[in-house]
Motif scaffolding. Structure first.
Motif, PDB file in Angstrom:
ATOM      1  N   LEU A 156       0.830  -1.204   0.000  1.00  0.00           N
ATOM      2  CA  LEU A 156       0.000   0.000   0.000  1.00  0.00           C
ATOM      3  C   LEU A 156       0.869   1.260   0.000  1.00  0.00           C
ATOM      4  O   LEU A 156       0.590   2.206  -0.737  1.00  0.00           O
ATOM      5  CB  LEU A 156      -0.926  -0.014   1.219  1.00  0.00           C
ATOM      6  CG  LEU A 156      -1.924   1.129   1.341  1.00  0.00           C
ATOM      7  CD1 LEU A 156      -2.877   1.181   0.141  1.00  0.00           C
ATOM      8  CD2 LEU A 156      -2.714   0.978   2.645  1.00  0.00           C
ATOM      9  N   LEU A 157       1.916   1.274   0.801  1.00  0.00           N
ATOM     10  CA  LEU A 157       2.850   2.411   0.821  1.00  0.00           C
ATOM     11  C   LEU A 157       3.457   2.618  -0.557  1.00  0.00           C
ATOM     12  O   LEU A 157       3.475   3.730  -1.082  1.00  0.00           O
ATOM     13  CB  LEU A 157       3.961   2.182   1.852  1.00  0.00           C
ATOM     14  CG  LEU A 157       5.150   3.157   1.796  1.00  0.00           C
ATOM     15  CD1 LEU A 157       4.705   4.584   2.063  1.00  0.00           C
ATOM     16  CD2 LEU A 157       6.229   2.729   2.779  1.00  0.00           C
ATOM     17  N   GLU A 158       3.915   1.545  -1.147  1.00  0.00           N
ATOM     18  CA  GLU A 158       4.558   1.613  -2.460  1.00  0.00           C
ATOM     19  C   GLU A 158       3.597   2.121  -3.535  1.00  0.00           C
ATOM     20  O   GLU A 158       3.888   3.067  -4.264  1.00  0.00           O
ATOM     21  CB  GLU A 158       5.058   0.218  -2.832  1.00  0.00           C
ATOM     22  CG  GLU A 158       6.205   0.193  -3.778  1.00  0.00           C
ATOM     23  CD  GLU A 158       6.728  -1.228  -3.938  1.00  0.00           C
ATOM     24  OE1 GLU A 158       6.500  -1.774  -5.035  1.00  0.00           O
ATOM     25  OE2 GLU A 158       7.333  -1.760  -2.997  1.00  0.00           O
ATOM     26  N   MET A 159       2.423   1.501  -3.604  1.00  0.00           N
ATOM     27  CA  MET A 159       1.463   1.859  -4.652  1.00  0.00           C
ATOM     28  C   MET A 159       0.880   3.255  -4.447  1.00  0.00           C
ATOM     29  O   MET A 159       0.768   4.031  -5.388  1.00  0.00           O
ATOM     30  CB  MET A 159       0.333   0.834  -4.706  1.00  0.00           C
ATOM     31  CG  MET A 159       0.736  -0.492  -5.320  1.00  0.00           C
ATOM     32  SD  MET A 159      -0.625  -1.667  -5.338  1.00  0.00           S
ATOM     33  CE  MET A 159      -1.707  -0.922  -6.540  1.00  0.00           C
ATOM     34  N   SER A 160       0.493   3.559  -3.222  1.00  0.00           N
ATOM     35  CA  SER A 160      -0.180   4.840  -2.985  1.00  0.00           C
ATOM     36  C   SER A 160       0.758   6.023  -3.155  1.00  0.00           C
ATOM     37  O   SER A 160       0.353   7.069  -3.656  1.00  0.00           O
ATOM     38  CB  SER A 160      -0.852   4.860  -1.611  1.00  0.00           C
ATOM     39  OG  SER A 160       0.067   4.618  -0.582  1.00  0.00           O
ATOM     40  N   SER A 161       2.023   5.873  -2.785  1.00  0.00           N
ATOM     41  CA  SER A 161       2.964   6.982  -2.976  1.00  0.00           C
ATOM     42  C   SER A 161       3.191   7.237  -4.463  1.00  0.00           C
ATOM     43  O   SER A 161       3.368   8.377  -4.877  1.00  0.00           O
ATOM     44  CB  SER A 161       4.278   6.738  -2.246  1.00  0.00           C
ATOM     45  OG  SER A 161       4.906   5.580  -2.718  1.00  0.00           O
TER      46      SER A 161
END
Length: 178
Positions: A93-98
């Motif tokens: 989620l951190l990777e995709m959302s950023s």
């Protein structure tokens, strides 16, 4: 399963709601009005809108006030996203959302910190004469990363930006522990 379109919609909603909470209904309305009355803002990319939004907050609250507010908005957006997904998905989620937010192309983390590769906002702030973390928009990224760091790294209380490796296009954030 993490859906990019769902994240994009969630983030847009969260930013507006959180801005109202952090800034207050009235101040949030003032910023929205300032943005809508700017010539050409309707054609800005999400990155350009983030930079413009941060600059409008700075006009109202000053440099330190804008940094604090934008950092808190970044934290709150991340927390709101986290509520929508199971903890085991936080890394992805951190990777995709950023990436979806237009903060960075890729995020990598290890036991020392979190590394933001190819911040897509950096060229925009550089054009305006800022270096990394000098523009209040950068503080939104810091807050966003920080909210994930405290969930993903055992013992982390936050993160601290330490440097931008300009040739390699990497911003380094170390964990604050203890």
């Amino acid at each position: 399963m993490i859906d990019k379109e769902k994240i994009r919609d969630q983030v847009a909603f969260f930013i507006m709601e959180i801005a109202k909470t952090v800034l207050g209904e009235r101040a949030s309305g003032v910023v929205s009005h300032m943005l809508s009355s700017e010539h050409g803002t309707q054609n800005l990319s999400s990155r350009e809108m983030l930079i413009t939004f941060a600059e409008k907050i700075k006009e109202i609250m000053g440099e330190k006030g804008a940094q604090a507010v934008i950092r808190q908005i970044g934290r709150e957006v991340a927390k709101a996203l986290q509520k929508e997904y199971p903890e085991e998905d936080y890394e992805k989620l951190l990777e995709m959302s950023s990436s979806i937010l237009g903060l960075t192309e890729k995020i990598y983390r290890d036991e020392k910190g979190i590394y933001s590769y190819n911040c897509v906002v950096y060229p925009l702030i550089k054009e305006k004469g800022y270096e990394a973390m000098e523009h209040p928009g950068c503080w939104g990224c810091l807050g966003f990363i920080e909210a994930f760091a405290v969930k993903l790294e055992k013992g982390a209380r936050g993160v601290k930006w330490v440097e931008r490796d300009v040739p390699n296009k990497v911003c380094k954030f170390i964990y604050i522990k203890g």
